[in-house]
Design an enzyme around this catalytic site. Structure first.
Site, PDB file in Angstrom:
ATOM      1  N   CYS A   2       0.853  -1.181   0.000  1.00  0.00           N
ATOM      2  CA  CYS A   2       0.000   0.000   0.000  1.00  0.00           C
ATOM      3  C   CYS A   2       0.891   1.233   0.000  1.00  0.00           C
ATOM      4  O   CYS A   2       1.894   1.292   0.684  1.00  0.00           O
ATOM      5  CB  CYS A   2      -0.954   0.085   1.190  1.00  0.00           C
ATOM      6  SG  CYS A   2      -2.085  -1.289   1.289  1.00  0.00           S
ATOM      7  N   ARG A  27       3.719  -0.034  -4.895  1.00  0.00           N
ATOM      8  CA  ARG A  27       3.509  -0.589  -3.564  1.00  0.00           C
ATOM      9  C   ARG A  27       2.183  -1.344  -3.461  1.00  0.00           C
ATOM     10  O   ARG A  27       1.892  -1.976  -2.437  1.00  0.00           O
ATOM     11  CB  ARG A  27       3.532   0.522  -2.521  1.00  0.00           C
ATOM     12  CG  ARG A  27       4.825   1.307  -2.504  1.00  0.00           C
ATOM     13  CD  ARG A  27       4.806   2.321  -1.393  1.00  0.00           C
ATOM     14  NE  ARG A  27       4.866   1.671  -0.112  1.00  0.00           N
ATOM     15  CZ  ARG A  27       5.975   1.431   0.561  1.00  0.00           C
ATOM     16  NH1 ARG A  27       7.135   1.816   0.090  1.00  0.00           N
ATOM     17  NH2 ARG A  27       5.943   0.812   1.722  1.00  0.00           N
ATOM     18  N   TRP A  74      -2.968  -2.601  -1.698  1.00  0.00           N
ATOM     19  CA  TRP A  74      -2.714  -4.028  -1.922  1.00  0.00           C
ATOM     20  C   TRP A  74      -3.563  -4.732  -0.866  1.00  0.00           C
ATOM     21  O   TRP A  74      -3.273  -4.655   0.323  1.00  0.00           O
ATOM     22  CB  TRP A  74      -1.224  -4.339  -1.740  1.00  0.00           C
ATOM     23  CG  TRP A  74      -0.866  -5.744  -2.137  1.00  0.00           C
ATOM     24  CD1 TRP A  74      -0.545  -6.180  -3.384  1.00  0.00           C
ATOM     25  CD2 TRP A  74      -0.776  -6.895  -1.279  1.00  0.00           C
ATOM     26  NE1 TRP A  74      -0.274  -7.527  -3.356  1.00  0.00           N
ATOM     27  CE2 TRP A  74      -0.407  -7.995  -2.083  1.00  0.00           C
ATOM     28  CE3 TRP A  74      -0.982  -7.108   0.080  1.00  0.00           C
ATOM     29  CZ2 TRP A  74      -0.224  -9.280  -1.573  1.00  0.00           C
ATOM     30  CZ3 TRP A  74      -0.804  -8.388   0.589  1.00  0.00           C
ATOM     31  CH2 TRP A  74      -0.429  -9.455  -0.243  1.00  0.00           C
ATOM     32  N   ASN A  98      -1.606   1.837   5.903  1.00  0.00           N
ATOM     33  CA  ASN A  98      -0.784   0.752   5.383  1.00  0.00           C
ATOM     34  C   ASN A  98      -0.438  -0.134   6.558  1.00  0.00           C
ATOM     35  O   ASN A  98       0.104   0.356   7.552  1.00  0.00           O
ATOM     36  CB  ASN A  98       0.489   1.328   4.736  1.00  0.00           C
ATOM     37  CG  ASN A  98       1.465   0.245   4.349  1.00  0.00           C
ATOM     38  OD1 ASN A  98       1.095  -0.915   4.178  1.00  0.00           O
ATOM     39  ND2 ASN A  98       2.730   0.605   4.210  1.00  0.00           N
ATOM     40  N   GLY A  99      -0.720  -1.418   6.462  1.00  0.00           N
ATOM     41  CA  GLY A  99      -0.411  -2.330   7.564  1.00  0.00           C
ATOM     42  C   GLY A  99      -1.594  -3.232   7.852  1.00  0.00           C
ATOM     43  O   GLY A  99      -2.508  -3.352   7.030  1.00  0.00           O
ATOM     44  N   GLU A 477      16.891 -17.574  -9.184  1.00  0.00           N
ATOM     45  CA  GLU A 477      16.455 -16.195  -9.398  1.00  0.00           C
ATOM     46  C   GLU A 477      15.779 -16.052 -10.769  1.00  0.00           C
ATOM     47  O   GLU A 477      14.762 -15.376 -10.908  1.00  0.00           O
ATOM     48  CB  GLU A 477      17.658 -15.248  -9.260  1.00  0.00           C
ATOM     49  CG  GLU A 477      17.417 -13.801  -9.632  1.00  0.00           C
ATOM     50  CD  GLU A 477      16.271 -13.119  -8.887  1.00  0.00           C
ATOM     51  OE1 GLU A 477      15.765 -13.689  -7.917  1.00  0.00           O
ATOM     52  OE2 GLU A 477      15.859 -12.027  -9.315  1.00  0.00           O
ATOM     53  N   LYS A 481      11.982 -14.707 -11.528  1.00  0.00           N
ATOM     54  CA  LYS A 481      11.754 -13.546 -12.400  1.00  0.00           C
ATOM     55  C   LYS A 481      10.750 -13.872 -13.496  1.00  0.00           C
ATOM     56  O   LYS A 481       9.838 -13.108 -13.764  1.00  0.00           O
ATOM     57  CB  LYS A 481      13.104 -13.136 -13.001  1.00  0.00           C
ATOM     58  CG  LYS A 481      13.274 -11.704 -13.280  1.00  0.00           C
ATOM     59  CD  LYS A 481      13.904 -10.934 -12.145  1.00  0.00           C
ATOM     60  CE  LYS A 481      13.102 -11.008 -10.863  1.00  0.00           C
ATOM     61  NZ  LYS A 481      13.744 -10.456  -9.717  1.00  0.00           N
ATOM     62  N   GLU A 484       7.119 -14.367 -12.016  1.00  0.00           N
ATOM     63  CA  GLU A 484       6.390 -13.211 -11.475  1.00  0.00           C
ATOM     64  C   GLU A 484       5.930 -12.235 -12.545  1.00  0.00           C
ATOM     65  O   GLU A 484       4.919 -11.579 -12.368  1.00  0.00           O
ATOM     66  CB  GLU A 484       7.182 -12.504 -10.368  1.00  0.00           C
ATOM     67  CG  GLU A 484       8.407 -11.743 -10.801  1.00  0.00           C
ATOM     68  CD  GLU A 484       9.043 -10.963  -9.641  1.00  0.00           C
ATOM     69  OE1 GLU A 484      10.263 -10.835  -9.646  1.00  0.00           O
ATOM     70  OE2 GLU A 484       8.315 -10.489  -8.765  1.00  0.00           O
ATOM     71  N   HIS A 500      16.203 -37.353 -10.899  1.00  0.00           N
ATOM     72  CA  HIS A 500      15.626 -37.968  -9.704  1.00  0.00           C
ATOM     73  C   HIS A 500      14.139 -37.671  -9.594  1.00  0.00           C
ATOM     74  O   HIS A 500      13.574 -37.731  -8.504  1.00  0.00           O
ATOM     75  CB  HIS A 500      16.394 -37.501  -8.459  1.00  0.00           C
ATOM     76  CG  HIS A 500      17.822 -37.937  -8.485  1.00  0.00           C
ATOM     77  ND1 HIS A 500      18.208 -39.229  -8.221  1.00  0.00           N
ATOM     78  CD2 HIS A 500      18.944 -37.276  -8.838  1.00  0.00           C
ATOM     79  CE1 HIS A 500      19.514 -39.337  -8.367  1.00  0.00           C
ATOM     80  NE2 HIS A 500      20.000 -38.164  -8.756  1.00  0.00           N
ATOM     81  N   LYS A 599       5.627  -4.038  -4.438  1.00  0.00           N
ATOM     82  CA  LYS A 599       7.079  -3.910  -4.347  1.00  0.00           C
ATOM     83  C   LYS A 599       7.615  -4.174  -2.946  1.00  0.00           C
ATOM     84  O   LYS A 599       8.597  -4.871  -2.765  1.00  0.00           O
ATOM     85  CB  LYS A 599       7.468  -2.501  -4.801  1.00  0.00           C
ATOM     86  CG  LYS A 599       8.963  -2.238  -4.846  1.00  0.00           C
ATOM     87  CD  LYS A 599       9.599  -2.984  -5.975  1.00  0.00           C
ATOM     88  CE  LYS A 599      11.091  -2.806  -6.035  1.00  0.00           C
ATOM     89  NZ  LYS A 599      11.712  -3.832  -6.883  1.00  0.00           N
TER      90      LYS A 599
HETATM   91  O1  M6R Z   1      12.810  -5.203  -0.402  1.00  0.00           O
HETATM   92  P1  M6R Z   1      13.322  -6.603  -0.257  1.00  0.00           P
HETATM   93  O2  M6R Z   1      14.627  -6.794  -0.964  1.00  0.00           O
HETATM   94  O3  M6R Z   1      13.414  -7.040   1.178  1.00  0.00           O
HETATM   95  O4  M6R Z   1      12.262  -7.502  -0.937  1.00  0.00           O
HETATM   96  C1  M6R Z   1      12.352  -8.899  -0.891  1.00  0.00           C
HETATM   97  C2  M6R Z   1      11.475  -9.548  -1.919  1.00  0.00           C
HETATM   98  O5  M6R Z   1      10.140  -9.230  -1.696  1.00  0.00           O
HETATM   99  C3  M6R Z   1      11.842  -9.104  -3.331  1.00  0.00           C
HETATM  100  O6  M6R Z   1      13.191  -9.356  -3.574  1.00  0.00           O
HETATM  101  C4  M6R Z   1      10.984  -9.826  -4.386  1.00  0.00           C
HETATM  102  O7  M6R Z   1      11.212 -11.189  -4.345  1.00  0.00           O
HETATM  103  C5  M6R Z   1      11.303  -9.248  -5.735  1.00  0.00           C
HETATM  104  N1  M6R Z   1      10.485  -8.100  -5.981  1.00  0.00           N
HETATM  105  C6  M6R Z   1      11.132 -10.206  -6.846  1.00  0.00           C
HETATM  106  O8  M6R Z   1      11.549  -9.660  -8.040  1.00  0.00           O
END
Ligand code: M6R
Length: 604
Positions: A2, A27, A74, A98-99, A477, A481, A484, A500, A599
């Site tokens: 948020c 956010r 969010w 937010n929270g 990673e 990527k 998502e 396996h 984010k």
């Molecule tokens: O702000 P942070 O680095 O703590 O965030 C951690 C994850 O939420 C973040 O790396 C997330 O996995 C990425 N946005 C994915 O691309």
């Protein structure tokens, strides 16, 4: 999660709020809304969907009120509907949040709020509670309410009979504020504030702010006035814009050379790693027996790259834990463990709580953080800031490669301080690390080739990434990527582990992206590739090889520059980011704001 913004000053607030929400949209983007305070009246507009929809809907608001609050959501409690969108208004009160308010059900019963509620949100309960407690003194009502709230919150509140005033308070959830010639502004993060001021302060927890056009008063819950520490940001509004790229993600991929140089160069003195200017004493690198890395998502994957390097080069045991798991498993750490926490935002709640747990167990915490003054940075014993600049795309790219670089700096420093690396090899290592930006620049020249490959895999329901050692960590990673932002199911597998079980899923034309950059396991990976190829897989090979004309090995090739061992990570990362980017873009998806995500993950 948020985004919240409040502005009170001399300019019409509506556009300031909506522009700010657009910058904060990363956010959360389920719904958005604003409230304007005018003539003892609160004008409300909220709408499901992106901020652009709100902008259109707000076209009919003619008010030139100079005081208002805005929110981009969010969803946590209650579905994505106009009614559940913020701001929430109850009687005299309008607020954004937010929270998560954990005890909202108890509060409804205790204060008999049910009749006042129209939404399904925890937030509206706070508005109702404040309205109930309000007897003309906003600070007094907020003080009473806050003492009853359990959970995390960043709240911006307006009272209909207090023109020109915004009140704010927070616990855990982030919020920063600034005052400038045009008035006072408060927001979840700097991207919404930077157009007004490069100077700001982090709102202290459990302090009540009163904002008006003349400035911001900060007081603790006893009413003592407090002067917060003013911070200054070292980037400007252009860093938070697309700069001619079609998406933030692509811009941020191309930002990486500069981000790497900005992160590494200040940490090199006489060719050696140097961290005293960051307030990190040399001694801490001699003291620990083992390392615990704690983070989430992409940041955790950067930690895994660090582990691969540290264990191989320094023979020091490194454990990497997902922060949300670490918190609840009574982790085995003590004062002999150095805990390294990685977080781009510095606000991820699970990572923050893991940090606190590590400290409670006696471990010193060194965090690698991108956002200056963020909660994780402030709570850590030592901070190594990455200088990636703002990362707006939800999918992390440049924040990841600078985190990897930061892990490499720490590894080299540890090796040097412990005499595992001599000065010559540490100098050589740092020189190569200083070249990481050029490695990425060189790799990005492959973009057109990668774009074509993305076209070929974009309709696949599943994609597999395989690699060994460092390349396996890169695969993890890469698959995150791709998942998502392209919504393709992707999995990363240690290449030797496929047979396996998972190889059962490899049939005709299933894309397998094989990473083979590590000399010591190269031939083993090639054997694993042959295994999937002979089952019909469509193989994309990422390696340093010159053209391989062998259809038993691969269908497509992406060549990375010739590099030593661990430095391939930078080239591989850029390739894998581009694969994900072009796949998503060619499917016409919202690359920067993929569905269901946000984010900064500030809920558990
Ligand atoms: O702000 P942070 O680095 O703590 O965030 C951690 C994850 O939420 C973040 O790396 C997330 O996995 C990425 N946005 C994915 O691309």
């Amino acid at each position: 999660m948020c985004g919240i913004i409040g502005y009170t000053g001399v300019l019409p607030a509506k556009d300031i709020l909506i522009d700010g929400l657009e910058r904060l949209e990363y956010r959360g983007y389920d719904s958005a809304g604003i409230a304007l305070l005018e003539d003892n009246n609160i004008i409300l507009k909220k709408k499901t969907g992106k901020v652009a929809g709100l902008r259109e809907a707000a076209g009919d608001i003619k008010s030139d009120s100079a005081c208002g609050i805005g929110h981009t959501r969010w969803a946590t409690h209650g579905g994505v509907t106009d009614i559940n969108a913020h701001p929430h208004k109850c009687g005299q009160v309008a607020l954004i949040h937010n929270g998560i308010i954990e005890n909202y059900r108890e509060l409804i019963v205790e204060y008999g709020l049910n009749e006042k509620l129209v939404s399904e949100t925890d937030t509206e309960v706070v508005a109702a509670l404040l309205d109930k407690l309000y007897e003309g003194d906003p600070v007094c009502a907020i003080r009473k309410a806050v003492k009853r709230l359990a959970g995390s919150f960043a709240l911006c509140i307006m009272f209909a009979d207090k023109p020109g005033k915004i009140y704010a308070v927070r616990n855990v959830s982030p919020m920063i504020a600034a005052s400038c010639d045009e008035g006072s502004i408060i927001a979840s993060d700097l991207t919404a504030v930077i157009a007004f001021s490069k100077k700001y302060f982090v709102v202290p927890e459990y302090h009540i702010l009163t904002l008006d056009k003349n400035g911001i008063k900060v007081e603790d819950l006893k009413g003592n006035v407090v002067t917060p520490e003013i911070l200054e940001v070292n980037w400007d509004i252009t860093s938070a814009q697309k700069g001619g790229y079609p998406h933030y993600m692509l811009k941020e991929i191309y930002d990486q050379p500069e981000a790497l140089r900005n992160t590494v160069t200040p940490r090199v003195k006489d060719g050696l790693p140097y961290l005293l200017d960051d307030g990190i004493p040399d001694d801490i690198f001699k003291e620990f027996q083992n390392i615990m890395v704690v983070a989430c998502g992409t940041a955790m994957h950067a930690g895994m790259v660090g582990k691969a390097l540290i264990e191989k080069k320094l023979r020091i045991p490194v454990t990497v834990e997902i922060a949300s798991e670490f918190r609840y498993k009574d982790p085995i750490i003590d004062e002999k463990t150095l805990t390294i926490v990685l977080s781009q935002s510095g606000e991820t709640i699970d990572t923050l709580e893991a940090l606190k747990l590590a400290q409670k167990k006696g471990s010193k915490v060194l965090s690698i953080v991108n956002v200056k003054g963020s909660t994780i940075a402030r709570e850590s014993d030592y901070v190594l800031y990455t200088h990636a600049g703002p990362e707006i795309a939800v999918a992390s790219t440049k924040a990841y490669t600078v985190q990897v670089a930061a892990m490499y700096i720490l590894a080299c420093k540890t090796g040097l301080e412990r005499g595992i690396m001599d000065e010559a090899s540490a100098r050589d290592f740092m020189a190569k690390l200083m070249n990481a930006g050029e490695i990425i620049e060189e790799t990005l020249k492959n973009a057109n080739n990668i774009k074509l490959i993305a076209e070929e895999i974009k309709m696949a329901p599943d994609v597999f990434y395989i690699g060994r050692g460092l390349d396996y960590t890169m695969s993890l990673e890469a698959s995150l990527k791709l998942k998502e932002i392209s919504y393709i199911h992707a999995e990363a597998y240690a290449a030797g582990e496929l047979k396996h079980g998972t190889i059962a899923l490899i049939t005709e034309n299933v894309p397998v992206i094989a990473i083979a950059t590590q000399e010591d396991v190269y031939s083993k990976v090639i054997s694993n590739i042959r295994e999937v190829k002979s089952r019909g897989a469509y193989v994309v090979l990422v390696s340093e090889d010159d053209e391989i004309n062998d259809s038993n090995i691969c269908d497509r090739q992406i060549k990375i520059p010739h590099l030593e061992g661990e430095f391939t990570a930078f080239a591989t990362a850029a390739v894998l980011q581009l694969i994900a980017y072009y796949t998503s873009a060619s499917k016409g998806l919202d690359v920067d704001k993929p569905r269901n995500l946000a984010k900064s993950v500030t809920v558990e």
